[in-house]
Design an enzyme around this catalytic site. Structure first.
Site, PDB file in Angstrom:
ATOM      1  N   ASP A   1      -1.589  -8.689  13.537  1.00  0.00           N
ATOM      2  CA  ASP A   1      -2.534  -8.496  12.723  1.00  0.00           C
ATOM      3  C   ASP A   1      -3.107 -10.070  13.533  1.00  0.00           C
ATOM      4  OD1 ASP A   1      -3.202  -7.479  10.594  1.00  0.00           O
ATOM      5  OD2 ASP A   1      -1.903  -8.790   9.260  1.00  0.00           O
TER       6      ASP A   1
ATOM      7  N   HIS B   1       7.354 -13.064  10.506  1.00  0.00           N
ATOM      8  CA  HIS B   1       6.489 -11.659   9.864  1.00  0.00           C
ATOM      9  C   HIS B   1       8.239 -11.476   9.185  1.00  0.00           C
ATOM     10  CE1 HIS B   1       7.050  -7.223   9.309  1.00  0.00           C
ATOM     11  NE2 HIS B   1       5.449  -7.184   9.895  1.00  0.00           N
TER      12      HIS B   1
ATOM     13  N   SER C   1       0.656  -1.227   0.213  1.00  0.00           N
ATOM     14  CA  SER C   1       0.224  -0.105   0.014  1.00  0.00           C
ATOM     15  C   SER C   1       0.618   1.548   0.579  1.00  0.00           C
ATOM     16  CB  SER C   1      -1.032   0.407   1.205  1.00  0.00           C
ATOM     17  OG  SER C   1      -0.365  -0.234   2.537  1.00  0.00           O
TER      18      SER C   1
ATOM     19  N   ARG D   1       3.144  -3.573  18.004  1.00  0.00           N
ATOM     20  CA  ARG D   1       1.810  -3.400  17.848  1.00  0.00           C
ATOM     21  C   ARG D   1       1.085  -4.413  18.170  1.00  0.00           C
ATOM     22  NH1 ARG D   1       2.186  -2.779  10.997  1.00  0.00           N
ATOM     23  NH2 ARG D   1       3.167  -4.726  11.666  1.00  0.00           N
TER      24      ARG D   1
ATOM     25  N   HIS E   1      -1.649  -8.559   1.290  1.00  0.00           N
ATOM     26  CA  HIS E   1      -1.402  -7.844   2.236  1.00  0.00           C
ATOM     27  C   HIS E   1      -2.603  -7.439   3.388  1.00  0.00           C
ATOM     28  CE1 HIS E   1       0.208  -3.830   3.207  1.00  0.00           C
ATOM     29  NE2 HIS E   1      -0.366  -3.443   2.039  1.00  0.00           N
TER      30      HIS E   1
HETATM   31  N1  AMX Z   1       3.446 -20.544  10.528  1.00  0.00           N
HETATM   32  C1  AMX Z   1       4.155 -22.005   9.502  1.00  0.00           C
HETATM   33  N2  AMX Z   1       5.151 -21.533   9.067  1.00  0.00           N
HETATM   34  C2  AMX Z   1       5.731 -20.040   9.118  1.00  0.00           C
HETATM   35  C3  AMX Z   1       5.100 -19.040   9.577  1.00  0.00           C
HETATM   36  C4  AMX Z   1       3.514 -19.499  10.276  1.00  0.00           C
HETATM   37  N3  AMX Z   1       3.442 -18.227  10.783  1.00  0.00           N
HETATM   38  N4  AMX Z   1       5.446 -17.750   9.080  1.00  0.00           N
HETATM   39  C5  AMX Z   1       6.828 -18.157   9.051  1.00  0.00           C
HETATM   40  N5  AMX Z   1       6.415 -20.122   8.216  1.00  0.00           N
HETATM   41  C6  AMX Z   1       7.342 -20.528   7.661  1.00  0.00           C
HETATM   42  C7  AMX Z   1       7.372 -20.414   5.703  1.00  0.00           C
HETATM   43  O1  AMX Z   1       6.509 -20.462   5.515  1.00  0.00           O
HETATM   44  C8  AMX Z   1       8.258 -20.479   5.081  1.00  0.00           C
HETATM   45  O2  AMX Z   1       8.622 -21.801   4.903  1.00  0.00           O
HETATM   46  P1  AMX Z   1       8.783 -22.628   3.184  1.00  0.00           P
HETATM   47  O3  AMX Z   1      10.409 -21.885   3.761  1.00  0.00           O
HETATM   48  O4  AMX Z   1       8.348 -23.599   3.123  1.00  0.00           O
HETATM   49  O5  AMX Z   1       8.454 -21.799   2.634  1.00  0.00           O
HETATM   50  C9  AMX Z   1       9.529 -20.441   6.625  1.00  0.00           C
HETATM   51  O6  AMX Z   1       8.973 -20.433   7.399  1.00  0.00           O
HETATM   52  C10 AMX Z   1      10.460 -19.482   6.245  1.00  0.00           C
HETATM   53  O7  AMX Z   1       9.533 -17.958   6.406  1.00  0.00           O
HETATM   54  P2  AMX Z   1      10.201 -15.971   7.224  1.00  0.00           P
HETATM   55  O8  AMX Z   1      11.336 -16.031   5.996  1.00  0.00           O
HETATM   56  O9  AMX Z   1      10.030 -16.862   8.377  1.00  0.00           O
HETATM   57  O10 AMX Z   1       9.222 -15.541   6.790  1.00  0.00           O
HETATM   58  P3  AMX Z   1       8.736 -14.928   5.865  1.00  0.00           P
HETATM   59  O11 AMX Z   1       9.804 -13.470   5.384  1.00  0.00           O
HETATM   60  O12 AMX Z   1       8.406 -15.571   4.048  1.00  0.00           O
HETATM   61  O13 AMX Z   1       7.185 -14.794   5.385  1.00  0.00           O
HETATM   62  C11 AMX Z   1       5.424 -14.155   6.498  1.00  0.00           C
HETATM   63  C12 AMX Z   1       6.965 -13.679   6.860  1.00  0.00           C
HETATM   64  C13 AMX Z   1       4.417 -13.441   7.707  1.00  0.00           C
HETATM   65  C14 AMX Z   1       4.448 -13.773   5.305  1.00  0.00           C
HETATM   66  C15 AMX Z   1       5.006 -15.245   7.706  1.00  0.00           C
HETATM   67  O14 AMX Z   1       5.550 -15.242   8.705  1.00  0.00           O
HETATM   68  C16 AMX Z   1       3.219 -16.207   7.675  1.00  0.00           C
HETATM   69  O15 AMX Z   1       3.441 -16.340   6.438  1.00  0.00           O
HETATM   70  N6  AMX Z   1       3.020 -15.426   8.583  1.00  0.00           N
HETATM   71  C17 AMX Z   1       1.563 -16.431   8.979  1.00  0.00           C
HETATM   72  C18 AMX Z   1       0.921 -14.511   8.194  1.00  0.00           C
HETATM   73  C19 AMX Z   1       0.280 -13.489   8.802  1.00  0.00           C
HETATM   74  O16 AMX Z   1       0.587 -13.679   9.953  1.00  0.00           O
HETATM   75  N7  AMX Z   1       0.548 -12.875   7.749  1.00  0.00           N
HETATM   76  C20 AMX Z   1       0.206 -11.950   8.920  1.00  0.00           C
HETATM   77  C21 AMX Z   1       1.975 -10.820   8.705  1.00  0.00           C
HETATM   78  C22 AMX Z   1       1.661  -9.579   9.183  1.00  0.00           C
HETATM   79  C23 AMX Z   1       1.910  -8.647   8.040  1.00  0.00           C
HETATM   80  O17 AMX Z   1       2.810  -7.715   7.306  1.00  0.00           O
HETATM   81  N8  AMX Z   1       0.509  -8.012   8.009  1.00  0.00           N
END
Ligand code: AMX
Length: 432
Positions: free
Chosen positions: A371, A316, A240, A325, A270
């Protein structure tokens, strides 16, 4: 206007700093770009500059250098135990210093003067099919305001480049003034039979939103202020913020830029994450008929992971600790709804999930993000329509992104134009 006078005083110094960097140090290398970054969403490439916020991996977001606890403590408040005026945060984002009460209230006064939404915007919203997503309505309403742009009008008439920021500031104040009215209108149109509530001129921006939503519990005013402050800005690379910046770099006005940003915020990766967190917590409660035990939570979390899904609200891209937050919302919930069963469930999740994720061994950050709790707080006050949560995120996000566009104009930032390459060119690179 107090705000404009202060900006006039500080803009020349910032212009000099950036001009010197570009002119005298233009060849300094800041970052290298790796193949995985080009093919991986440009993750982490240092290529944007903003002084409004910065995400520290351990302390989380800093607004103008200040952490969330500092911001919540030092911004002027309506009363000792209330959440700060959002107008004070907008001053901090735009000017860079904590405002006095008078300065914070001067922004609140500007917003009150400017919050009238033209009837054609309401008529447009009423004309959409009733099953239209609230984010579609929100983005459409913002775009419908575009004929009001002072920047577009002044640009057409002809103005000096150094003056661009002035009409941009006008547009920023006009737009942000109207957003709570538009958002609450959409809520009442979609979910409350079109029974609209007019703004109350005695209330501040955050409290007025709560009032227009029709939530009777007065503590919802504090939650609204808190929510908007926490969601206001998160550096410039998120979808955004970057969309607003990119579109406005073409000298498109704030209505075009922000409306486009809201189309990005509507995406599941997002702005929709908070909904998924809520559904997950509700799923846990449904599975166990109420607040789960720690053991039940552990089992549910492992079932989620073993089925190949992520645990929403945890992890994250940048942060490596509990998101401040999240902490601010957790403390709010602890104070105002300690017995609420959904919060109790979120609390058990907080006590169990980080260990599960550590054991699972994939996530770089096993701690909760912003979130994980925001939907729970809304549910407590009766705002149960989770499709609407992204609209509230958008109202908050407007504060940071519009402050950034004003500064981009003030500093004369050019149109964005990164270079693309072909797949064959990338393949050539590995042949050496
Ligand atoms: N549950 C399970 N697995 C997770 C996880 C979670 N909450 N968070 C990260 N992982 C996994 C990733 O899927 C990735 O797996 P892969 O190697 O098989 O692809 C591995 O751990 C490494 O990921 P990372 O480097 O720690 O995270 P990222 O930077 O790739 O992704 C995020 C960050 C937020 C998308 C991820 O932690 C996630 O999917 N969390 C759950 C969804 C969520 O809470 N989204 C809101 C984020 C907040 C925001 O920015 N608005």
């Amino acid at each position: 206007m107090l705000l404009k006078e202060r900006l006039e005083a500080i803009i020349p110094g910032w212009r000099d700093r950036q001009r010197t960097l570009a002119k005298q140090h233009g060849d300094v290398v800041i970052d290298q770009v790796h193949m995985r970054q080009i093919l991986g969403g440009m993750r982490g490439v240092k290529s944007l500059v903003t002084d409004i916020s910065y995400v520290d991996p351990y302390e989380g977001i800093r607004f103008r250098g200040h952490t969330i606890p500092e911001v919540l403590e030092k911004l002027p408040k309506p009363s000792e135990d209330a959440m700060p005026y959002v107008g004070g945060l907008y001053w901090l984002l735009l000017v860079g210093d904590f405002p006095t009460e008078e300065e914070a209230l001067s922004i609140e006064a500007e917003w009150k003067k400017r919050n009238q939404v033209p009837q054609h915007v309401f008529d447009l919203l009423k004309g959409f099919p009733s099953d239209t997503h609230p984010m579609t309505l929100f983005a459409a309403a913002v775009l419908a305001l575009q004929p009001e742009s002072v920047f577009a009008k002044r640009y057409k008439e002809g103005m000096k480049k150094t003056e661009y920021w002035e009409p941009m500031l006008e547009d920023a104040l006009n737009l942000t003034a109207k957003l709570p009215v538009i958002a609450a209108f959409i809520y009442r149109l979609k979910y409350k039979g079109g029974d609209f509530i007019a703004p109350d001129p005695d209330l501040d921006w955050g409290a007025n939103f709560a009032h227009m939503m029709g939530v009777e519990n007065l503590k919802y005013r504090d939650l609204s202020r808190l929510y908007f402050i926490l969601h206001s800005d998160h550096e410039s690379g998120n979808v955004s913020a970057h969309t607003t910046y990119l579109v406005s770099s073409a000298l498109s006005d704030i209505y075009y830029s922000f409306s486009a940003a809201m189309d990005g915020l509507a995406g599941p990766l997002h702005g929709l994450a908070n909904q998924n967190c809520l559904y997950w917590l509700q799923g846990v409660m449904n599975a166990f008929g109420g607040v789960p035990t720690h053991e039940q939570m552990r089992k549910y979390a492992w079932d989620t992971l073993n089925s190949g899904q992520v645990i929403p609200g945890y992890g994250h891209a940048v942060l490596r600790r509990t998101d401040p937050r999240y902490k601010a919302q957790y403390e709010f919930a602890l104070k105002h709804m300690p017995e609420f069963d959904l919060f109790q469930t979120a609390k058990v999740a907080y006590e169990v999930i980080p260990d599960v994720l550590k054991e699972h061994g994939k996530a770089k950050n096993p701690w909760p993000n912003v979130d994980a709790l925001s939907g729970t707080l809304q549910q407590y006050y009766g705002v149960t329509e989770s499709d609407f949560y992204t609209v509230m995120f958008g109202v908050g996000r407007a504060l940071g992104v519009t402050a950034n566009t004003v500064w981009a104009r003030a500093l004369g930032h050019p149109i964005e134009r990164p270079k693309s390459v072909t797949t064959a060119m990338l393949e050539e690179e590995i042949k050496g």
